[in-house]
Design an enzyme around this catalytic site. Structure first.
Site, mmCIF file in Angstrom:
data_model
loop_
_atom_site.group_PDB
_atom_site.id
_atom_site.type_symbol
_atom_site.label_atom_id
_atom_site.label_comp_id
_atom_site.label_asym_id
_atom_site.label_seq_id
_atom_site.Cartn_x
_atom_site.Cartn_y
_atom_site.Cartn_z
ATOM 1 C CG ASP A 49 -3.798 -68.912 0.031
ATOM 2 O OD1 ASP A 49 -4.465 -69.275 1.029
ATOM 3 O OD2 ASP A 49 -4.622 -68.627 -1.074
ATOM 4 C CE1 TYR A 54 -8.250 -68.038 -5.755
ATOM 5 C CE2 TYR A 54 -6.073 -68.744 -5.209
ATOM 6 C CZ TYR A 54 -7.207 -68.177 -4.627
ATOM 7 O OH TYR A 54 -7.315 -67.437 -3.704
ATOM 8 C CE LYS A 79 -8.034 -69.403 -0.381
ATOM 9 N NZ LYS A 79 -6.940 -69.438 -1.452
ATOM 10 C CG HIS A 112 -12.709 -69.534 -1.738
ATOM 11 N ND1 HIS A 112 -12.029 -70.204 -3.099
ATOM 12 C CD2 HIS A 112 -12.389 -68.438 -1.850
ATOM 13 C CE1 HIS A 112 -11.226 -68.978 -3.695
ATOM 14 N NE2 HIS A 112 -11.179 -68.216 -2.727
#
Length: 275
Positions: A49, A54, A79, A112
């Protein structure tokens, strides 16, 4: 509920999703995400994930390509970030994520956060991606019941997943019940409370079952039908987090853990976030 690391739940569109995955939030040091993902896959994980925000989709993609595991045997989630929400911008952002991951398709694409005034248009873009076959399943993250109800009032496709903060101090009973009633798979982020596991009950149960407090919590997730994606970059911890399929908590002990709830969040409240 899962009795083996390879076990899956079946989403409402028939897609199989592993009960256990590796989360890679904040894993951005050089080579760190590649090592974490490679370690997880080597030790039987099949679900990874990540998210655009990120900043590690490229590293995840490299680790996938170097893993030697067939693409169809992996389940990759990413996401759409808040600043990219909206119909056209979501389609562009997805292509960017897909390019960074080096994949022809993504297994699960999530909104998200529920950005007011935007998440419905964003969802329409996700429905298009799903119909186009470049995403096998679509869902949301950090959606409360009222967000889901609002989205479902006029969407074509009901979300397959809602990934939310879920742990012994935030048990989200109303949301869990709602997702089960509507055949939406709930998924836990930060299941280990960002390391805040120093609770007497968890220690007591760890001793009883000869497991660690982290393993007790992850098993508790599974026994409630919640997919879980603990994050770690340490090989020993990645392996330890997956060693949860050889025991079962009693119904009484599950209820004891439920009783720890304080409605405490370590992350933002989906009704009040500023990013």
């Amino acid at each position: 509920m899962g009795k083996h690391i390879a076990d899956t739940t079946v989403l409402h569109n028939g897609v199989k999703m592993p009960w256990l995955g590796l989360g890679v939030w904040k894993v951005t040091a050089e080579g760190e995400v590649e090592h974490a993902v490679a370690t997880a896959i080597k030790n039987g994980y099949r679900s990874i994930d990540t998210a655009a925000v990120y900043g590690n989709e490229e590293g995840v993609g490299r680790a996938i390509q170097q893993s030697g595991v067939a693409r169809e045997d992996l389940f990759i989630t990413t996401k759409i970030w808040n600043s990219e929400q909206g119909y056209d911008s979501t389609l562009r952002a997805f292509e960017e994520s897909r390019k960074k991951l080096g994949l022809t398709y993504v297994d699960l694409y999530l909104i998200h956060w529920p950005v007011k005034g935007k998440y419905k248009d964003t969802w329409k873009a996700l429905e298009k991606l799903y119909k186009d076959g470049v995403v096998r399943a679509i869902g949301v993250s950090n959606f409360h019941v009222h967000h889901l109800q609002d989205l479902m009032a006029d969407c074509e496709i009901v979300p397959m997943v809602d990934q939310v903060e879920f742990h012994p101090l935030l048990t989200q009973r109303e949301l869990l019940q709602f997702t089960k009633e509507n055949n939406i798979q709930m998924e836990a982020w930060s299941p280990l409370m960002q390391g805040n596991l120093d609770l007497p009950l968890l220690k007591e149960l760890a001793e009883k079952y000869q497991k660690t407090p982290a393993q007790i919590v992850l098993r508790w997730d599974l026994q409630q039908g919640v997919v879980t994606i603990p994050k770690s970059v340490k090989e020993q911890r990645i392996i330890e987090n997956s060693d949860i399929f050889d025991f079962e908590l009693s119904a009484e002990d599950v209820e004891k853990i439920n009783g720890l709830n304080q409605n405490k969040r370590f992350g933002a409240d989906p009704d009040n976030f500023n990013f």
